[in-house]
Design a protein around this motif. Sequence first.
Motif, PDB file in Angstrom:
ATOM      1  N   THR A  80       0.834  -1.189   0.000  1.00 53.61           N
ATOM      2  CA  THR A  80       0.000   0.000   0.000  1.00 53.61           C
ATOM      3  C   THR A  80       0.877   1.250   0.000  1.00 53.61           C
ATOM      4  O   THR A  80       1.939   1.273   0.618  1.00 53.61           O
ATOM      5  CB  THR A  80      -0.971  -0.011   1.199  1.00 53.61           C
ATOM      6  N   GLN A  81       0.447   2.242  -0.736  1.00 49.67           N
ATOM      7  CA  GLN A  81       1.139   3.526  -0.856  1.00 49.67           C
ATOM      8  C   GLN A  81       2.546   3.380  -1.463  1.00 49.67           C
ATOM      9  O   GLN A  81       3.428   4.196  -1.200  1.00 49.67           O
ATOM     10  CB  GLN A  81       1.215   4.233   0.501  1.00 49.67           C
ATOM     11  N   MET A  82       2.739   2.353  -2.276  1.00 46.08           N
ATOM     12  CA  MET A  82       4.034   2.108  -2.914  1.00 46.08           C
ATOM     13  C   MET A  82       3.866   2.172  -4.429  1.00 46.08           C
ATOM     14  O   MET A  82       2.755   2.155  -4.948  1.00 46.08           O
ATOM     15  CB  MET A  82       4.583   0.732  -2.522  1.00 46.08           C
ATOM     16  N   SER A  83       4.994   2.220  -5.130  1.00 47.23           N
ATOM     17  CA  SER A  83       4.952   2.209  -6.593  1.00 47.23           C
ATOM     18  C   SER A  83       6.092   1.353  -7.108  1.00 47.23           C
ATOM     19  O   SER A  83       7.069   1.094  -6.407  1.00 47.23           O
ATOM     20  CB  SER A  83       5.062   3.628  -7.150  1.00 47.23           C
ATOM     21  N   VAL A  84       5.933   0.894  -8.339  1.00 51.60           N
ATOM     22  CA  VAL A  84       6.988   0.127  -8.996  1.00 51.60           C
ATOM     23  C   VAL A  84       7.179   0.734 -10.379  1.00 51.60           C
ATOM     24  O   VAL A  84       6.224   0.857 -11.153  1.00 51.60           O
ATOM     25  CB  VAL A  84       6.674  -1.385  -9.045  1.00 51.60           C
ATOM     26  N   PRO A  85       8.389   1.184 -10.686  1.00 51.89           N
ATOM     27  CA  PRO A  85       8.646   1.822 -11.971  1.00 51.89           C
ATOM     28  C   PRO A  85       8.903   0.790 -13.068  1.00 51.89           C
ATOM     29  O   PRO A  85       9.083  -0.393 -12.801  1.00 51.89           O
ATOM     30  CB  PRO A  85       9.894   2.653 -11.705  1.00 51.89           C
ATOM     31  N   PHE A  86       8.970   1.275 -14.279  1.00 51.50           N
ATOM     32  CA  PHE A  86       9.296   0.444 -15.425  1.00 51.50           C
ATOM     33  C   PHE A  86      10.741  -0.033 -15.313  1.00 51.50           C
ATOM     34  O   PHE A  86      11.634   0.715 -14.932  1.00 51.50           O
ATOM     35  CB  PHE A  86       9.117   1.247 -16.712  1.00 51.50           C
ATOM     36  N   THR A  87      10.957  -1.301 -15.615  1.00 50.58           N
ATOM     37  CA  THR A  87      12.297  -1.874 -15.669  1.00 50.58           C
ATOM     38  C   THR A  87      12.564  -2.275 -17.114  1.00 50.58           C
ATOM     39  O   THR A  87      11.755  -3.002 -17.698  1.00 50.58           O
ATOM     40  CB  THR A  87      12.390  -3.129 -14.769  1.00 50.58           C
ATOM     41  N   PRO A  88      13.640  -1.813 -17.721  1.00 50.65           N
ATOM     42  CA  PRO A  88      13.910  -2.165 -19.117  1.00 50.65           C
ATOM     43  C   PRO A  88      13.868  -3.682 -19.324  1.00 50.65           C
ATOM     44  O   PRO A  88      14.420  -4.442 -18.542  1.00 50.65           O
ATOM     45  CB  PRO A  88      15.318  -1.617 -19.357  1.00 50.65           C
ATOM     46  N   GLY A  89      13.155  -4.085 -20.358  1.00 53.92           N
ATOM     47  CA  GLY A  89      13.036  -5.493 -20.695  1.00 53.92           C
ATOM     48  C   GLY A  89      11.892  -6.219 -20.015  1.00 53.92           C
ATOM     49  O   GLY A  89      11.644  -7.382 -20.288  1.00 53.92           O
ATOM     50  N   GLN A  90      11.192  -5.550 -19.119  1.00 57.24           N
ATOM     51  CA  GLN A  90      10.106  -6.228 -18.420  1.00 57.24           C
ATOM     52  C   GLN A  90       8.900  -6.425 -19.334  1.00 57.24           C
ATOM     53  O   GLN A  90       8.665  -5.646 -20.246  1.00 57.24           O
ATOM     54  CB  GLN A  90       9.672  -5.461 -17.170  1.00 57.24           C
ATOM     55  N   THR A  91       8.143  -7.467 -19.071  1.00 59.15           N
ATOM     56  CA  THR A  91       6.880  -7.701 -19.733  1.00 59.15           C
ATOM     57  C   THR A  91       5.841  -6.879 -18.979  1.00 59.15           C
ATOM     58  O   THR A  91       5.879  -6.824 -17.751  1.00 59.15           O
ATOM     59  CB  THR A  91       6.512  -9.199 -19.647  1.00 59.15           C
ATOM     60  N   PRO A  92       4.899  -6.254 -19.668  1.00 54.97           N
ATOM     61  CA  PRO A  92       3.878  -5.479 -18.939  1.00 54.97           C
ATOM     62  C   PRO A  92       3.055  -6.367 -18.013  1.00 54.97           C
ATOM     63  O   PRO A  92       2.801  -7.531 -18.313  1.00 54.97           O
ATOM     64  CB  PRO A  92       2.993  -4.917 -20.049  1.00 54.97           C
ATOM     65  N   TRP A  93       2.668  -5.818 -16.873  1.00 56.80           N
ATOM     66  CA  TRP A  93       1.734  -6.515 -16.003  1.00 56.80           C
ATOM     67  C   TRP A  93       0.369  -6.451 -16.666  1.00 56.80           C
ATOM     68  O   TRP A  93      -0.037  -5.416 -17.192  1.00 56.80           O
ATOM     69  CB  TRP A  93       1.691  -5.868 -14.619  1.00 56.80           C
TER      70      TRP A  93
END
Length: 125
Positions: free
Chosen positions: A102-115
Amino acid sequence: MICRSRARRRAGGAVFLLLAVAGCSNGGSALGTVEYTTPAGQVVKIQSPPDDGCHRLAGGARSVRNYTVDDLRLYADANCVLTKAGDDQSGRTGGESFYLGTQMSVPFTPGQTPWRSYSVVGGGA
């Protein structure tokens, strides 16, 4: 007088307790907003999502911000199914989904597959 005073305090306490319990009831939703950015750069906001079941992230999500009162679990699969170990969305071995507090974020990581989907942790019955 003392007995009435105690009775009033108890009655007042009971009313306060009922109001507090009613205030905690959120109608089966994760109060707050889930915000994500699609691979095309569009920002999508979901207000108070239901707290049960699997929810798809239309267009997929590169980065996710959880501004709700509940934790989320993000999945690379559109149906909230865990991916095989080593085939997770961040490209790291051993992960099958991503836990977003909660109240957190996760940024884009190069090469990641979209959630592609998410579920509310501990949500629903």
